[in-house]
Scaffold this motif. Structure first.
Motif, PDB file in Angstrom:
ATOM      1  N   ASN A 147       0.874  -1.174   0.000  1.00 36.40           N
ATOM      2  CA  ASN A 147       0.000   0.000   0.000  1.00 36.40           C
ATOM      3  C   ASN A 147       0.913   1.227   0.000  1.00 36.40           C
ATOM      4  N   LEU A 148       1.127   1.832  -1.166  1.00 36.97           N
ATOM      5  CA  LEU A 148       2.047   2.975  -1.287  1.00 36.97           C
ATOM      6  C   LEU A 148       1.202   4.250  -1.316  1.00 36.97           C
ATOM      7  N   PHE A 149       1.076   4.882  -0.162  1.00 38.40           N
ATOM      8  CA  PHE A 149       0.165   6.025  -0.020  1.00 38.40           C
ATOM      9  C   PHE A 149       0.970   7.305   0.182  1.00 38.40           C
ATOM     10  N   ILE A 150       1.002   8.130  -0.873  1.00 41.33           N
ATOM     11  CA  ILE A 150       1.770   9.375  -0.865  1.00 41.33           C
ATOM     12  C   ILE A 150       0.819  10.551  -0.628  1.00 41.33           C
ATOM     13  N   GLU A 151      -0.425  10.246  -0.281  1.00 42.04           N
ATOM     14  CA  GLU A 151      -1.431  11.225   0.130  1.00 42.04           C
ATOM     15  C   GLU A 151      -2.201  10.579   1.273  1.00 42.04           C
ATOM     16  N   PRO A 152      -2.784  11.412   2.167  1.00 41.97           N
ATOM     17  CA  PRO A 152      -3.530  10.817   3.292  1.00 41.97           C
ATOM     18  C   PRO A 152      -4.755  10.037   2.826  1.00 41.97           C
ATOM     19  N   LEU A 155      -8.046 -12.069   1.884  1.00 47.35           N
ATOM     20  CA  LEU A 155      -7.630 -12.999   0.821  1.00 47.35           C
ATOM     21  C   LEU A 155      -6.296 -13.668   1.171  1.00 47.35           C
ATOM     22  N   SER A 156      -5.850 -13.482   2.420  1.00 49.22           N
ATOM     23  CA  SER A 156      -4.637 -14.129   2.953  1.00 49.22           C
ATOM     24  C   SER A 156      -3.335 -13.603   2.377  1.00 49.22           C
ATOM     25  N   ALA A 157      -3.378 -12.428   1.705  1.00 48.69           N
ATOM     26  CA  ALA A 157      -2.127 -11.814   1.241  1.00 48.69           C
ATOM     27  C   ALA A 157      -1.448 -11.096   2.415  1.00 48.69           C
ATOM     28  N   ASP A 158      -0.151 -10.888   2.300  1.00 50.14           N
ATOM     29  CA  ASP A 158       0.577 -10.031   3.249  1.00 50.14           C
ATOM     30  C   ASP A 158       0.567  -8.630   2.665  1.00 50.14           C
ATOM     31  N   ILE A 159       0.323  -7.623   3.503  1.00 50.41           N
ATOM     32  CA  ILE A 159       0.258  -6.254   2.991  1.00 50.41           C
ATOM     33  C   ILE A 159       1.060  -5.333   3.906  1.00 50.41           C
ATOM     34  N   LEU A 187      12.055  -5.985  -4.197  1.00 47.24           N
ATOM     35  CA  LEU A 187      11.871  -6.666  -2.911  1.00 47.24           C
ATOM     36  C   LEU A 187      10.853  -7.798  -3.015  1.00 47.24           C
ATOM     37  N   ASN A 188      10.496  -8.143  -4.255  1.00 52.03           N
ATOM     38  CA  ASN A 188       9.618  -9.283  -4.549  1.00 52.03           C
ATOM     39  C   ASN A 188       8.154  -9.050  -4.210  1.00 52.03           C
ATOM     40  N   ALA A 189       7.739  -7.787  -4.147  1.00 51.31           N
ATOM     41  CA  ALA A 189       6.305  -7.524  -3.976  1.00 51.31           C
ATOM     42  C   ALA A 189       5.563  -8.004  -5.221  1.00 51.31           C
ATOM     43  N   ASP A 190       4.301  -8.381  -5.029  1.00 52.43           N
ATOM     44  CA  ASP A 190       3.489  -8.898  -6.133  1.00 52.43           C
ATOM     45  C   ASP A 190       2.515  -7.868  -6.678  1.00 52.43           C
ATOM     46  N   MET A 191       2.345  -6.729  -5.983  1.00 53.14           N
ATOM     47  CA  MET A 191       1.373  -5.719  -6.423  1.00 53.14           C
ATOM     48  C   MET A 191       1.636  -4.426  -5.657  1.00 53.14           C
ATOM     49  N   ILE A 192       1.398  -3.292  -6.319  1.00 52.88           N
ATOM     50  CA  ILE A 192       1.461  -1.993  -5.636  1.00 52.88           C
ATOM     51  C   ILE A 192       0.098  -1.319  -5.752  1.00 52.88           C
ATOM     52  N   ILE A 193      -0.401  -0.822  -4.628  1.00 49.48           N
ATOM     53  CA  ILE A 193      -1.603   0.022  -4.618  1.00 49.48           C
ATOM     54  C   ILE A 193      -1.105   1.430  -4.345  1.00 49.48           C
ATOM     55  N   LEU A 242       6.509  -1.059 -14.496  1.00 50.39           N
ATOM     56  CA  LEU A 242       6.645  -2.222 -13.613  1.00 50.39           C
ATOM     57  C   LEU A 242       6.016  -3.462 -14.240  1.00 50.39           C
ATOM     58  N   GLU A 243       6.554  -4.626 -13.859  1.00 54.30           N
ATOM     59  CA  GLU A 243       5.935  -5.884 -14.299  1.00 54.30           C
ATOM     60  C   GLU A 243       4.767  -6.264 -13.413  1.00 54.30           C
ATOM     61  N   ILE A 244       4.816  -5.848 -12.142  1.00 56.05           N
ATOM     62  CA  ILE A 244       3.766  -6.262 -11.208  1.00 56.05           C
ATOM     63  C   ILE A 244       2.538  -5.360 -11.365  1.00 56.05           C
ATOM     64  N   PRO A 245       1.352  -5.856 -10.965  1.00 56.53           N
ATOM     65  CA  PRO A 245       0.136  -5.051 -11.094  1.00 56.53           C
ATOM     66  C   PRO A 245       0.196  -3.776 -10.243  1.00 56.53           C
ATOM     67  N   VAL A 246      -0.432  -2.732 -10.773  1.00 57.09           N
ATOM     68  CA  VAL A 246      -0.564  -1.451 -10.071  1.00 57.09           C
ATOM     69  C   VAL A 246      -2.056  -1.115 -10.011  1.00 57.09           C
ATOM     70  N   ILE A 247      -2.524  -0.797  -8.819  1.00 59.33           N
ATOM     71  CA  ILE A 247      -3.921  -0.402  -8.631  1.00 59.33           C
ATOM     72  C   ILE A 247      -3.933   1.068  -8.239  1.00 59.33           C
ATOM     73  N   ASN A 248      -4.735   1.851  -8.929  1.00 61.82           N
ATOM     74  CA  ASN A 248      -4.837   3.283  -8.632  1.00 61.82           C
ATOM     75  C   ASN A 248      -5.809   3.505  -7.472  1.00 61.82           C
ATOM     76  N   ALA A 249      -5.288   4.019  -6.376  1.00 60.76           N
ATOM     77  CA  ALA A 249      -6.126   4.329  -5.203  1.00 60.76           C
ATOM     78  C   ALA A 249      -6.427   5.823  -5.153  1.00 60.76           C
TER      79      ALA A 249
END
Ligand code: CP
Length: 325
Positions: free
Chosen positions: A60-65, A80-84, A110-116, A132-139
């Motif tokens: 969870n990469l949050f650069i805004e509150p 869903l049993s992921a580590d976050i 660092l082997n993360a599987d997804m960035i939000i 990036l190769e890993i999925p990115v979700i726009n929050a």
């Protein structure tokens, strides 16, 4: 909405990333909503955790509150049993001058599987998705889009109203600076709803008609036949100039109070993406009243985000294991 068969792989979802509602098809929105309906049924179980994303690491990469979006993504990932792991600007090397690109590439290394990602710059999530190769979700990216908010908002409307075909939705407030408004306009139009934008002319410019919406600056007209009124707060953080005299004047002209709420149909839904400025865009007794579904929106944020995590991770390199019956 018919429930999907979660033991078959979704065949209409091929996106690694979720950046915006604009490019989504109606079928893709339907798929997210039907999957969210299935996940909602699991929330009533004593064992709420599903093994679907076990072994996956989400950042969870949050650069805004954020309160709602950040926590809902965290709960969705854990269900869903992921580590976050949360990365915030103030506790990261971004404050030492590291770029967003380098920060994201470090996370991938660092082997993360997804960035939000939540970021103040429009286009930030699309940029990371490209490099990036890993999925990115726009929050939420600046005033561009907040796709998961629109997906949970329209999910809530469909739960309450059934089909949105021909339904009338009024979005009232600071449209100009609102990523929530943009994403909702796209989602509602794709689902067949009629959208009216209302508020002061400085915050509801005429060029929004290009989105296929109506515009009015008359509050009574905006509220009278609405099936849903979605209120937006004034986005001070994105306004570089004064677009109206002050919050007192906004409240006096456009705040939803008891007198104006009588213009609404009794069954009309009152929605707000939050955070609410009580006593400005909405009076407290209406935010907490019988027509308000504001907290149901928050709760639905978990299951819609579970659906998005599942689909985007599934479209990435490794397929998750199927849900248990
Ligand atoms: N609606 C919304 O995005 O709220 P947060 O800023 O609290 O995440």
């Amino acid at each position: 909405m018919p429930p999907p068969d979660l033991h078959s792989e979704p065949d209409t979802w091929t996106r690694k990333d979720l950046i915006a509602i604009e490019p989504l098809s109606r079928a893709e929105i339907d798929l997210i909503h039907t999957l969210a309906t299935q996940f909602k049924q699991t929330l009533g179980r004593s064992q709420k955790k599903l093994p679907t994303l076990r072994g996956k690491t989400i950042i969870n990469l949050f650069i805004e509150p954020s309160t709602r979006t950040r926590i809902a993504f965290e709960i969705a990932a854990k269900r869903l049993s992921a580590d976050i792991t949360l990365v915030e600007q103030k506790a990261s090397s971004l404050v030492k001058g590291e770029s967003l690109r380098d920060t994201a590439q470090v996370i991938q290394a660092l082997n993360a599987d997804m960035i939000i990602l939540r970021h103040s710059a429009a286009g930030a999530a699309a940029y990371l998705a490209r490099i990036l190769e890993i999925p990115v979700i726009n929050a939420g990216d600046g005033a561009h889009e907040h796709p998961t908010q629109a997906l949970l908002d329209t999910f809530t409307m469909r739960e309450k109203l059934g089909s949105l075909e021909g339904r009338k939705v009024t979005i009232l407030g600071d449209i100009l600076f609102s990523r929530v408004a943009r994403s909702n306009i796209w989602a509602l139009r794709k689902l067949g709803a009629h959208v009216t934008l209302a508020g002061p002319a400085t915050l509801v410019p005429g060029h929004f008609r290009e989105f296929g919406v109506e515009i009015t600056h008359d509050l009574k007209t905006a509220l009278a036949d609405a099936d849903v009124v979605m209120l937006l707060r004034i986005q001070h953080e994105r306004q570089s100039a004064t677009h109206f005299p002050g919050l007192g004047e906004y409240k006096a002209m456009y705040g939803l109070n008891a007198e104006r709420a009588r213009w609404l149909k009794p069954e009309a839904l009152i929605m707000h993406p939050g955070p609410i400025n009580r006593g400005v865009e909405i009076d407290s007794h209406l935010a907490d009243g019988g027509q308000s579904v504001i907290l149901e929106q928050v709760t639905n944020g978990i299951v819609t985000r579970m659906a998005i995590l599942y689909l985007c991770m599934n479209a990435a390199k490794t397929k998750p294991s199927p849900l248990p019956a």
